[in-house]
Design an enzyme around this catalytic site. Structure first.
Site, PDB file in Angstrom:
ATOM      1  N   LYS A  42       0.840  -1.214   0.000  1.00 47.85           N
ATOM      2  CA  LYS A  42       0.000   0.000   0.000  1.00 47.85           C
ATOM      3  C   LYS A  42       0.868   1.254   0.000  1.00 47.85           C
ATOM      4  CE  LYS A  42      -1.747   1.546   4.135  1.00 47.85           C
ATOM      5  NZ  LYS A  42      -1.411   2.928   4.433  1.00 47.85           N
ATOM      6  N   ASN A  43       1.852   1.285   0.903  1.00 48.76           N
ATOM      7  CA  ASN A  43       2.614   2.520   1.076  1.00 48.76           C
ATOM      8  C   ASN A  43       3.644   2.751  -0.025  1.00 48.76           C
ATOM      9  OD1 ASN A  43       1.031   3.142   3.223  1.00 48.76           O
ATOM     10  ND2 ASN A  43       2.498   2.463   4.786  1.00 48.76           N
ATOM     11  N   ARG A 113      -3.806   9.981   4.189  1.00 48.69           N
ATOM     12  CA  ARG A 113      -2.711  10.932   4.422  1.00 48.69           C
ATOM     13  C   ARG A 113      -1.791  11.038   3.208  1.00 48.69           C
ATOM     14  NH1 ARG A 113       0.200  14.031   8.206  1.00 48.69           N
ATOM     15  NH2 ARG A 113       2.449  13.762   7.997  1.00 48.69           N
ATOM     16  N   CYS A 137      -5.267   7.703   9.232  1.00 47.25           N
ATOM     17  CA  CYS A 137      -5.537   7.119  10.551  1.00 47.25           C
ATOM     18  C   CYS A 137      -5.319   8.164  11.645  1.00 47.25           C
ATOM     19  CB  CYS A 137      -4.579   5.962  10.830  1.00 47.25           C
ATOM     20  SG  CYS A 137      -4.947   4.493   9.891  1.00 47.25           S
ATOM     21  N   ARG A 144      -2.391  14.848  12.096  1.00 45.48           N
ATOM     22  CA  ARG A 144      -0.959  14.567  11.910  1.00 45.48           C
ATOM     23  C   ARG A 144      -0.306  15.744  11.184  1.00 45.48           C
ATOM     24  NH1 ARG A 144      -1.853   8.756   9.510  1.00 45.48           N
ATOM     25  NH2 ARG A 144       0.360   8.667   9.097  1.00 45.48           N
ATOM     26  N   PRO A 145       0.806  16.283  11.725  1.00 44.00           N
ATOM     27  CA  PRO A 145       1.378  17.527  11.174  1.00 44.00           C
ATOM     28  C   PRO A 145       1.992  17.362   9.781  1.00 44.00           C
ATOM     29  CG  PRO A 145       2.730  16.686  12.984  1.00 44.00           C
ATOM     30  CD  PRO A 145       1.542  15.786  12.893  1.00 44.00           C
ATOM     31  N   ILE A 146       2.092  18.483   9.053  1.00 38.19           N
ATOM     32  CA  ILE A 146       2.743  18.472   7.736  1.00 38.19           C
ATOM     33  C   ILE A 146       3.809  19.573   7.665  1.00 38.19           C
ATOM     34  CG2 ILE A 146       0.800  17.424   6.485  1.00 38.19           C
ATOM     35  CD1 ILE A 146       0.155  20.278   5.407  1.00 38.19           C
ATOM     36  N   ASP A 147       4.277  20.017   8.840  1.00 36.64           N
ATOM     37  CA  ASP A 147       5.225  21.136   8.888  1.00 36.64           C
ATOM     38  C   ASP A 147       6.491  20.869   8.059  1.00 36.64           C
ATOM     39  OD1 ASP A 147       5.342  19.209  11.092  1.00 36.64           O
ATOM     40  OD2 ASP A 147       7.175  20.233  11.674  1.00 36.64           O
ATOM     41  N   ASP A 328       4.000   0.109  12.284  1.00 37.73           N
ATOM     42  CA  ASP A 328       2.807  -0.519  11.697  1.00 37.73           C
ATOM     43  C   ASP A 328       2.645  -1.976  12.134  1.00 37.73           C
ATOM     44  OD1 ASP A 328       2.447   1.869  10.415  1.00 37.73           O
ATOM     45  OD2 ASP A 328       3.151   1.199   8.463  1.00 37.73           O
ATOM     46  N   ARG A 421      -8.889  -0.421   4.042  1.00 38.59           N
ATOM     47  CA  ARG A 421      -8.025   0.598   3.441  1.00 38.59           C
ATOM     48  C   ARG A 421      -6.674  -0.015   3.091  1.00 38.59           C
ATOM     49  NH1 ARG A 421      -6.681   4.598   7.427  1.00 38.59           N
ATOM     50  NH2 ARG A 421      -5.234   5.127   5.782  1.00 38.59           N
TER      51      ARG A 421
HETATM   52  N1  EPU Z   1       5.729  14.273  11.415  1.00 39.55           N
HETATM   53  C1  EPU Z   1       5.808  15.589  11.790  1.00 39.55           C
HETATM   54  N2  EPU Z   1       5.760  16.535  10.798  1.00 39.55           N
HETATM   55  C2  EPU Z   1       5.634  16.223   9.482  1.00 39.55           C
HETATM   56  C3  EPU Z   1       5.570  14.861   9.112  1.00 39.55           C
HETATM   57  C4  EPU Z   1       5.621  13.900  10.114  1.00 39.55           C
HETATM   58  O1  EPU Z   1       5.908  15.909  12.960  1.00 39.55           O
HETATM   59  O2  EPU Z   1       5.606  17.141   8.648  1.00 39.55           O
HETATM   60  C5  EPU Z   1       5.800  13.239  12.470  1.00 39.55           C
HETATM   61  C6  EPU Z   1       4.587  12.326  12.515  1.00 39.55           C
HETATM   62  O3  EPU Z   1       3.521  12.905  13.225  1.00 39.55           O
HETATM   63  C7  EPU Z   1       5.140  11.099  13.174  1.00 39.55           C
HETATM   64  C8  EPU Z   1       6.589  11.036  12.644  1.00 39.55           C
HETATM   65  O4  EPU Z   1       6.877  12.357  12.167  1.00 39.55           O
HETATM   66  O5  EPU Z   1       5.162  11.238  14.546  1.00 39.55           O
HETATM   67  C9  EPU Z   1       6.830  10.060  11.526  1.00 39.55           C
HETATM   68  O6  EPU Z   1       5.821  10.235  10.546  1.00 39.55           O
HETATM   69  P1  EPU Z   1       6.095   9.935   9.014  1.00 39.55           P
HETATM   70  O7  EPU Z   1       6.016  11.210   8.278  1.00 39.55           O
HETATM   71  O8  EPU Z   1       7.299   9.088   8.845  1.00 39.55           O
HETATM   72  O9  EPU Z   1       4.802   9.078   8.691  1.00 39.55           O
HETATM   73  P2  EPU Z   1       4.026   9.083   7.334  1.00 39.55           P
HETATM   74  O10 EPU Z   1       4.954   9.239   6.216  1.00 39.55           O
HETATM   75  O11 EPU Z   1       2.861   9.995   7.443  1.00 39.55           O
HETATM   76  C10 EPU Z   1       4.210   6.551   6.766  1.00 39.55           C
HETATM   77  C11 EPU Z   1       3.218   5.457   6.552  1.00 39.55           C
HETATM   78  C12 EPU Z   1       2.625   5.058   7.885  1.00 39.55           C
HETATM   79  C13 EPU Z   1       3.751   4.612   8.816  1.00 39.55           C
HETATM   80  C14 EPU Z   1       4.780   5.732   8.950  1.00 39.55           C
HETATM   81  C15 EPU Z   1       5.979   5.354   9.781  1.00 39.55           C
HETATM   82  C16 EPU Z   1       2.371   5.995   4.375  1.00 39.55           C
HETATM   83  C17 EPU Z   1       1.216   6.421   3.551  1.00 39.55           C
HETATM   84  N3  EPU Z   1       2.160   5.938   5.671  1.00 39.55           N
HETATM   85  O12 EPU Z   1       3.469   7.607   7.346  1.00 39.55           O
HETATM   86  O13 EPU Z   1       1.765   3.981   7.629  1.00 39.55           O
HETATM   87  O14 EPU Z   1       3.214   4.308  10.063  1.00 39.55           O
HETATM   88  O15 EPU Z   1       5.242   6.112   7.647  1.00 39.55           O
HETATM   89  O16 EPU Z   1       6.594   4.254   9.252  1.00 39.55           O
HETATM   90  O17 EPU Z   1       3.435   5.691   3.860  1.00 39.55           O
HETATM   91  C18 EPU Z   1      -0.119   2.648   7.867  1.00 39.55           C
HETATM   92  O18 EPU Z   1       0.190   2.118   6.787  1.00 39.55           O
HETATM   93  O19 EPU Z   1      -0.989   2.193   8.650  1.00 39.55           O
HETATM   94  C19 EPU Z   1       0.573   3.859   8.273  1.00 39.55           C
HETATM   95  C20 EPU Z   1       0.113   4.695   9.198  1.00 39.55           C
END
Ligand code: EPU
Length: 440
Positions: A42-43, A113, A137, A144-147, A328, A421
């Site tokens: 998926k990812n 996301r 999720c 969840r932040p996008i900063d 995960d 999902r």
């Molecule tokens: N974070 C920030 N700011 C940002 C981006 C992230 O503070 O701008 C924080 C997040 O809140 C979190 C940490 O950084 O605490 C790591 O988040 P990351 O950005 O790595 O997560 P993601 O890219 O949003 C992907 C997977 C997730 C998986 C995480 C960690 C996808 C679509 N999602 O999320 O998968 O848990 O990496 O490995 O690739 C799932 O498949 O169930 C899932 C949640």
């Protein structure tokens, strides 16, 4: 050949409302054995679809999982003026037709996301994009932040405006930049790496995530004409190019699905289960834990066999960025620890709300003490009993399915849209290994 039209999007939306009402009914304690095939990741899939915005040529994607998040990404492409054709069971072709809008639909963005992966490609090719805060999720604090994405786009020369309920990014021409991620981010790394391919000059990304999906994405981008070095390491260098070509991409096997099925087999501990079509080398941290707790397993190049064992021992586990133990897999592993002998400490370091589901396991009979939102202590083994439950999110929902399969009696799990999902035809595949599970 099948086109995704606006009409089919509307039909899918109403079907989705019905799906959101669906439930799994599981009668537990059935012996499980046989083989189960792993689908495309998926990812990885979700990061590939937006690349179609960056080229005039078609992109063909093979091994696409038939899951809700991928449907949403395909609907997003259709809404942005792309044709999405099904070329076979799991093969798709995506091609730009007319760029109809620069607005990412709030309805779709709220659902997953990874929708944020569409932002950079639109910005790089059109100079402008409007989008709301992405959903997905509810596992992090607040939304969840996008900063780190916004900071990265800013360093590449984009101007950000925060409008009512949405962001607007504009940039005449993106330029290469030096970007250090203050925290390791998977999608952040993928988004800025992808966007930098069409920026002017060189971009250097530091403290990058190293997940296999990132190297796979960079491999496809390079075949499309990009110049990326270092993907899969903490430092990625991207030399911007003027245009990208089309390409073909085989989605890598889902390592989280592989690990989840392996954990299910170990928790059930009732028969030999072979997990096929996977990449065991992407799960080194799980096999190391299996060695420690006494799970009997055999690895092959593209399969894993889990065999019954006398006793599973408790262990402490801490989630970590790749190649560490994946967040995960934390919720399925917590279920496994309810069946292990001794006391285990589960430490979730990536998300603030991902351990809260443990309370549902307690309702099923597990002996779990929550130390704080990041840590739980599991006393095992404990007998689990069927209950009526609601899936809180994708991975916790899958963990409840595992708990229900090993529990005594009947469990009803609602809100299975969340589970679907990420897992294709789950009930069907689990039935094939002996599970008593119905989707109603
Ligand atoms: N974070 C920030 N700011 C940002 C981006 C992230 O503070 O701008 C924080 C997040 O809140 C979190 C940490 O950084 O605490 C790591 O988040 P990351 O950005 O790595 O997560 P993601 O890219 O949003 C992907 C997977 C997730 C998986 C995480 C960690 C996808 C679509 N999602 O999320 O998968 O848990 O990496 O490995 O690739 C799932 O498949 O169930 C899932 C949640």
């Amino acid at each position: 050949m099948k086109f995704l039209s606006v009409k089919s999007v509307i039909i899918r939306n109403s079907v989705r409302n019905i799906i959101m009402e669906s439930k799994f009914i599981i009668n537990g304690e059935k012996p499980l054995s046989g083989s189960i095939k792993v689908k495309g990741a998926k990812n990885a899939a979700l990061k590939v679809f937006p690349l179609a915005l960056m080229t005039d040529e078609p992109i063909e994607v093979v091994n696409v999982p038939d899951i809700e998040d991928c449907h949403r990404a395909q609907e997003m492409l259709a809404a942005l003026g792309h044709s999405v054709k099904k070329l076979g069971i799991d093969k798709m072709q995506i091609q730009r037709q007319n760029r109809t809008c620069l607005n990412l639909s709030a309805e779709l963005v709220n659902k997953f996301r990874a929708s944020i992966m569409f932002v950079g490609p639109l910005l790089a090719t059109c100079g402008e994009v409007y989008f709301p805060h992405p959903g997905g999720c509810v596992i992090g604090a607040g939304t969840r932040p996008i900063d780190m994405f916004l900071d990265g786009f800013d360093k590449m020369g984009a101007k950000l405006e925060v409008l009512e309920n949405k962001y607007r990014l504009t940039a005449k021409k993106l330029k290469g930049a030096n970007i250090f991620f203050p925290k390791i981010t998977v999608t952040g790394t993928e988004s800025l790496m992808t966007t930098a391919c069409l920026a002017q000059g060189e971009t250097i990304l530091e403290n990058c995530a190293m997940e296999p999906e990132i190297s796979a994405l960079a491999g496809l981008l390079n075949r499309m004409g990009a110049k990326i070095e270092g993907a899969g390491t903490p430092t990625i260098k991207i030399a911007g190019v003027k245009k990208l070509n089309g390409g073909e991409y085989q989605i890598i096997p889902d390592r989280i699905e592989t690990g989840t099925f392996a954990i299910l087999a170990a928790a059930s501990n009732s028969g030999a289960i072979v997990i096929e079509d996977c990449e065991p080398k992407h799960l080194g941290s799980l096999w190391a834990l299996f060695d420690k707790i006494g799970v009997n397993y055999e690895l092959d190049k593209s399969s894993v066999k889990i065999l019954p064992t006398d006793k599973i021992l408790a262990t402490d586990v801490t989630t970590h960025e790749y190649p560490g133990f994946a967040t995960d897999l934390q919720s399925p592993f917590t279920v496994l620890m309810t069946q292990a002998e001794g006391v285990s400490l589960i430490h979730e370091t990536i998300y603030d709300r991902r351990l809260l589901f443990a309370d549902l396991l307690t309702q099923m009979g597990a002996n779990i003490i929550m130390a704080d939102p990041h840590r739980v202590v599991v006393n095992g083994p404990a007998k689990l009993y069927g209950r009526k439950l609601i899936s809180p999110d994708l991975r916790a929902g899958m963990a409840l399915v595992i708990a229900a399969l090993i529990a005594k009696g009947k469990t009803e799990i609602g809100n299975i849209y969340q589970i679907e999902r990420g897992y294709e035809k789950l009930a069907e595949r689990l039935k094939n290994i002996g599970a008593d599970i119905e989707k109603i």
